[in-house]
Design a protein around this motif. Structure first.
Motif, PDB file in Angstrom:
ATOM      1  N   PHE A 107      35.081 -10.787  37.406  1.00 64.24           N
ATOM      2  CA  PHE A 107      34.951 -11.907  38.335  1.00 64.24           C
ATOM      3  C   PHE A 107      34.826 -13.099  37.761  1.00 64.24           C
ATOM      4  CE2 PHE A 107      32.786  -8.122  40.765  1.00 64.24           C
ATOM      5  CZ  PHE A 107      33.914  -7.755  41.639  1.00 64.24           C
ATOM      6  N   THR A 108      35.275 -14.286  38.183  1.00 64.08           N
ATOM      7  CA  THR A 108      35.278 -15.593  37.438  1.00 64.08           C
ATOM      8  C   THR A 108      33.988 -16.284  38.158  1.00 64.08           C
ATOM      9  OG1 THR A 108      36.593 -16.641  39.027  1.00 64.08           O
ATOM     10  CG2 THR A 108      37.649 -16.024  36.926  1.00 64.08           C
ATOM     11  N   ARG A 116      34.138 -18.613  39.921  1.00 65.07           N
ATOM     12  CA  ARG A 116      34.424 -19.151  41.432  1.00 65.07           C
ATOM     13  C   ARG A 116      34.597 -17.926  42.181  1.00 65.07           C
ATOM     14  NH1 ARG A 116      39.413 -23.317  41.488  1.00 65.07           N
ATOM     15  NH2 ARG A 116      38.815 -23.004  43.673  1.00 65.07           N
ATOM     16  N   ASP A 117      34.975 -16.770  41.871  1.00 62.36           N
ATOM     17  CA  ASP A 117      35.073 -15.730  42.652  1.00 62.36           C
ATOM     18  C   ASP A 117      33.559 -15.352  43.041  1.00 62.36           C
ATOM     19  OD1 ASP A 117      37.554 -14.742  42.117  1.00 62.36           O
ATOM     20  OD2 ASP A 117      36.974 -13.599  40.489  1.00 62.36           O
ATOM     21  N   GLN A 118      32.657 -15.627  42.299  1.00 63.77           N
ATOM     22  CA  GLN A 118      31.136 -15.362  42.684  1.00 63.77           C
ATOM     23  C   GLN A 118      30.756 -16.642  43.596  1.00 63.77           C
ATOM     24  OE1 GLN A 118      29.225 -12.876  41.984  1.00 63.77           O
ATOM     25  NE2 GLN A 118      29.699 -12.030  40.319  1.00 63.77           N
ATOM     26  N   GLU A 152      32.405 -18.692  45.346  1.00 73.03           N
ATOM     27  CA  GLU A 152      33.200 -18.624  46.748  1.00 73.03           C
ATOM     28  C   GLU A 152      33.107 -17.320  47.442  1.00 73.03           C
ATOM     29  OE1 GLU A 152      37.197 -20.497  45.798  1.00 73.03           O
ATOM     30  OE2 GLU A 152      36.264 -22.000  44.702  1.00 73.03           O
ATOM     31  N   ARG A 209      34.379 -14.575  47.013  1.00 70.00           N
ATOM     32  CA  ARG A 209      35.870 -13.976  47.326  1.00 70.00           C
ATOM     33  C   ARG A 209      35.628 -12.439  47.826  1.00 70.00           C
ATOM     34  NH1 ARG A 209      39.155 -17.409  42.760  1.00 70.00           N
ATOM     35  NH2 ARG A 209      39.554 -19.178  43.848  1.00 70.00           N
ATOM     36  N   VAL A 261      37.232  -9.921  46.501  1.00 73.83           N
ATOM     37  CA  VAL A 261      38.173  -9.345  45.432  1.00 73.83           C
ATOM     38  C   VAL A 261      37.364  -8.239  44.854  1.00 73.83           C
ATOM     39  CG1 VAL A 261      39.441 -11.499  45.024  1.00 73.83           C
ATOM     40  CG2 VAL A 261      37.347 -11.178  43.861  1.00 73.83           C
ATOM     41  N   TYR A 312      39.997  -5.566  50.796  1.00 78.57           N
ATOM     42  CA  TYR A 312      39.745  -6.384  49.455  1.00 78.57           C
ATOM     43  C   TYR A 312      40.909  -6.187  48.549  1.00 78.57           C
ATOM     44  CZ  TYR A 312      34.874  -5.204  50.739  1.00 78.57           C
ATOM     45  OH  TYR A 312      33.829  -5.258  51.733  1.00 78.57           O
ATOM     46  N   ILE A 318      41.445  -6.965  41.630  1.00 78.20           N
ATOM     47  CA  ILE A 318      41.781  -8.098  40.472  1.00 78.20           C
ATOM     48  C   ILE A 318      41.713  -7.313  39.372  1.00 78.20           C
ATOM     49  CG2 ILE A 318      41.096 -10.176  41.854  1.00 78.20           C
ATOM     50  CD1 ILE A 318      38.320  -9.856  40.050  1.00 78.20           C
ATOM     51  N   PRO A 334      32.028  -9.273  44.573  1.00 76.46           N
ATOM     52  CA  PRO A 334      31.026 -10.395  43.748  1.00 76.46           C
ATOM     53  C   PRO A 334      29.790 -10.248  44.950  1.00 76.46           C
ATOM     54  CG  PRO A 334      33.177 -11.298  44.206  1.00 76.46           C
ATOM     55  CD  PRO A 334      33.261  -9.809  44.727  1.00 76.46           C
TER      56      PRO A 334
END
Ligand SMILES: Nc1ncnc2c1ncn2[C@@H]1O[C@H](COP(=O)(O)OP(=O)(O)O)[C@@H](O)[C@H]1O
Ligand SMILES: [Mg+2]
Lengths: 231, 433
Positions: B161-162, B164-166, B168, B170, B172, B207, B210, B237
């Motif tokens: 996870f990035t 931003r994944d965390q 927002e 997401r 994923v 889901y 990724i 996330p």
């Protein structure tokens, strides 16, 4: 003092409980010389001091006074460890009550003096078998003492006394606990050892007949030598 | 003189065999003493071995921080909140009682240097990933980035996870290669970007994959269950998971990994002080408590060593009694064999060879007692560790120690009787009836 005899006792005194109230003088100045190859018997009443004298000759005990020279060695000057060595190498004991070690076989009993002498296992075994054969006990060598008769036990004890090839055999009433016939065979063995191998033998006995067979008879009474008779 | 030594051993064994009952009774103290030593050392080693290896897999420097009910005075048993029983009872926790993101952020910035990571997770549940006929059992866990990093997973395809994944939340997921093997025929790169359906408690969740990680069986789980049935973890996330579970409150617990060189037991106090002084001062019902693997381990080893001490005292006493028993029986045996000793001396035994004979006999008694004790001790330990659920590890140190100790007891308690035998006057010994 120069001496050529094997056993030289000069004015030996033995006291027990020395400097105590119950002090007891058992030997009152015994002088005796025994030459190499002699067969001497010591006779006397019970309690006259024969065993006490024998213990001194066999250096199991030290005299209170007097000189003892055994094969040229002055016993008074020797340390305990040397005495053990002399007993092991020069003297073979034969007791009235055999004193075999009961937990182990006839063979192991005969090996014992050689064990203390540091003889290797193989040689120990060979020599033990040889001496057992000599006294006619080889076929019973794996037996323990309680599986043997009195005469057989005494023959094993003689084999044990011989195992380190000592020059002196000290026998304290060896036939005392045996019937006369068995006593005879034991006596025959001693004669053979004396005659064929030249062993010096000192024999304590109660039997007049057996004493008569030996080369010299020493009579003890109350801790003194009262007569000596050479045959 | 070595062969004399060997002869003595045989002689001693012969003697002991002829009196088995007496020998065994004599050995009893030694047997009990050595068995106790071996049992406690084996149990100790087994517990330590098992605990240490499971500690290593969990992480010895992890501290669990949780909200727990304030113990009323009369209920309080231990002075620290850091004990085995300090689990949060959040049945009646209100929103204000939970640990908030702000508290954690504050804590993190205050102690940056002492913290290696703060692990937050949210379990969505266990279920199955399905695709037509194909299915694979999974557990879905929402995790923050520190948590995932700490898992030290090997990436097979895609990415983790990035931020931003965390941020927002997401939807994923990061899945195991085992799952991809079942669901996508092992095409790891093709699986990236695919959508999986997961069925948990009458609900489908969707889901997008990724990344794929290499699945490793955790040793502690592998040992207990059938490995083919094991569910793999699907990582999500953290806040995406909290949305799924509709968690609106803060956290009831989280885990802190201390940086290297930080004493985690000490840091527990720091954490408690920080949270309780800053946020829970006015909370009458709840407070923050901590428990670290290290403190659990130390209280466990403390417990084991307390028991060990008690058993060591028992062992010491039985060895002492056993030693005295050996000495006593040696004295009896020497008296019984007075004539034998006299005879041996007449045949040329020196004092030292008599002494050696009896010391060897005493050592032989003690070593046989010791060996019986070792076997008995391992037996007891095997039963005890089995009951406690640990794997038995016979303590090699314990065995070496026991044998050495047996020899020592043999020499120590055998010397006096042996010396007495050695000093016997040969004519007295021969006159003995
Ligand atoms: N170790 C000893 N302690 C005290 N008295 C002893 C000891 N040895 C022998 N005696 C005493 O010495 C005397 C002579 O004993 P012993 O030499 O055995 O006589 P024998 O062998 O001629 O029958 C006995 O009165 C005996 O009690
Ligand atoms: Mg006599």
């Amino acid at each position: 003092m120069e001496t050529t005899s094997m056993i030289h006792l000069d004015n030996i005194v033995k006291r027990f409980y020395e400097h105590q109230e119950n002090e007891l003088e058992i030997l009152h100045g015994i002088s005796l010389d025994i030459n190499e190859g002699e067969f001497v018997s010591i006779v006397g009443e019970s309690g006259s001091g024969k065993t006490t004298l024998m213990n001194i000759i066999g250096i199991l005990d030290r005299p209170t006074e007097g000189t003892y020279i055994l094969d040229g060695i002055s016993i008074a000057d020797a340390k305990d460890k040397e005495l053990s060595h002399i007993r092991n190498q020069k003297i073979g004991f034969v007791f009235q009550t055999y004193n075999l070690i009961s937990r182990t076989t006839a063979l192991k009993n005969v090996e014992l003096p050689m064990l203390y002498a540091g003889v290797p296992q193989k040689e120990r075994r060979e020599r033990a078998e040889h001496f057992l054969e000599m006294v006619g006990m080889k076929d019973r060598m794996t037996h323990k003492p309680d599986e043997l008769s009195g005469g057989q036990k005494q023959r094993v004890a003689i084999a044990r006394a011989l195992s380190n090839n000592p020059s002196i055999i000290l026998a304290d009433e060896p036939t005392g606990a045996l019937d006369s016939e068995t006593g005879r065979t034991i006596m025959d063995i001693f004669h053979k050892l004396n005659y064929e191998q030249g062993k010096t033998i000192v024999l304590i006995t109660h039997s007049k007949e057996l004493a008569e067979e030996t080369g010299r008879i020493v009579t003890i009474q109350d801790g003194r030598i009262v007569s000596e008779r050479v045959k | 003189m070595l062969f004399l030594f060997w002869e003595n051993i045989i002689l001693a064994l012969n003697g002991l065999r002829s009196n088995i009952m007496r020998t065994l009774l004599t050995m009893l103290g030694i047997i009990i003493g050595i068995a106790s030593v071996i049992a406690i050392m084996t149990v100790g080693d087994s517990i330590n071995g098992t605990v240490t290896s499971s500690m290593e897999s969990i992480g010895a420097n992890n501290i669990t921080v949780s909200v727990s009910r304030v113990e009323s005075e009369d209920e309080e048993i231990t002075s620290t909140g850091r004990n085995f029983g300090s689990f949060s009872r959040n049945a009646s926790m209100s929103d204000d009682d939970y640990i908030t993101d702000e508290m954690i952020a504050e804590f993190r910035s205050e102690y940056t240097d002492s913290i290696q990571g703060i692990f937050l997770s949210e379990s969505v549940g266990s279920g199955t990933a399905e695709d037509g006929d194909l299915s694979s059992s999974v557990t879905i866990t929402g995790v923050n980035s520190d948590y995932l990093e700490n898992e030290e997973l090997t990436i097979v395809a895609g990415r983790t996870f990035t931020d931003r994944d965390q941020e927002e939340s997401r939807k994923v997921v990061f899945v195991a290669d085992d799952l991809v093997d079942t669901m996508f025929g092992g095409q790891y790169f093709d699986a990236i970007g695919e959508v999986i359906d997961v069925f948990i408690k009458n609900r489908y969740y969707q889901y997008t994959i990724i990344g794929v990680y290499e699945y490793e069986e955790s040793s502690s789980i592998a040992a207990t269950s059938d490995s083919t049935e094991l569910p793999t973890t699907v990582y999500l996330p953290l806040y995406a998971a909290r949305e799924e579970t509709r968690s609106t409150t803060g956290f009831s617990s989280f885990t802190v990994a201390t940086a290297t060189g930080v004493d985690s037991t000490e840091f527990c106090d720091t954490i408690e002080a920080f949270f309780n002084n800053n946020y829970y001062r006015n909370n009458e019902d709840f407070e923050i408590s901590t428990s670290s693997m290290e403190s659990m381990l130390s209280s466990l080893t403390e417990m084991v060593s307390t028991i060990s001490m008690a058993i060591a005292v028992i062992a010491g006493i039985s060895l002492l009694v056993g030693g005295i028993g050996v000495m006593n029986i040696m004295l009896v045996s020497i008296t019984e064999r007075t004539r034998e000793i006299g005879t041996r001396k007449a045949l040329g035994a020196t004092n030292s060879s008599i002494r050696t004979q009896f010391i060897v006999e005493s050592i032989v008694i003690c070593i046989i007692g010791g060996i019986i004790g070792i076997l008995l001790g391992i037996g007891i330990a095997a039963i005890a560790t089995n009951v406690l659920g640990f794997a038995v590890q016979p303590s090699i140190n314990g065995i070496i120690l026991s044998v050495t100790f047996s020899v020592f007891i043999g020499v120590f308690f055998g010397y006096y009787p042996a010396n007495k035998a050695a000093k016997l006057n040969p004519i007295e010994a021969l006159r003995y009836e």
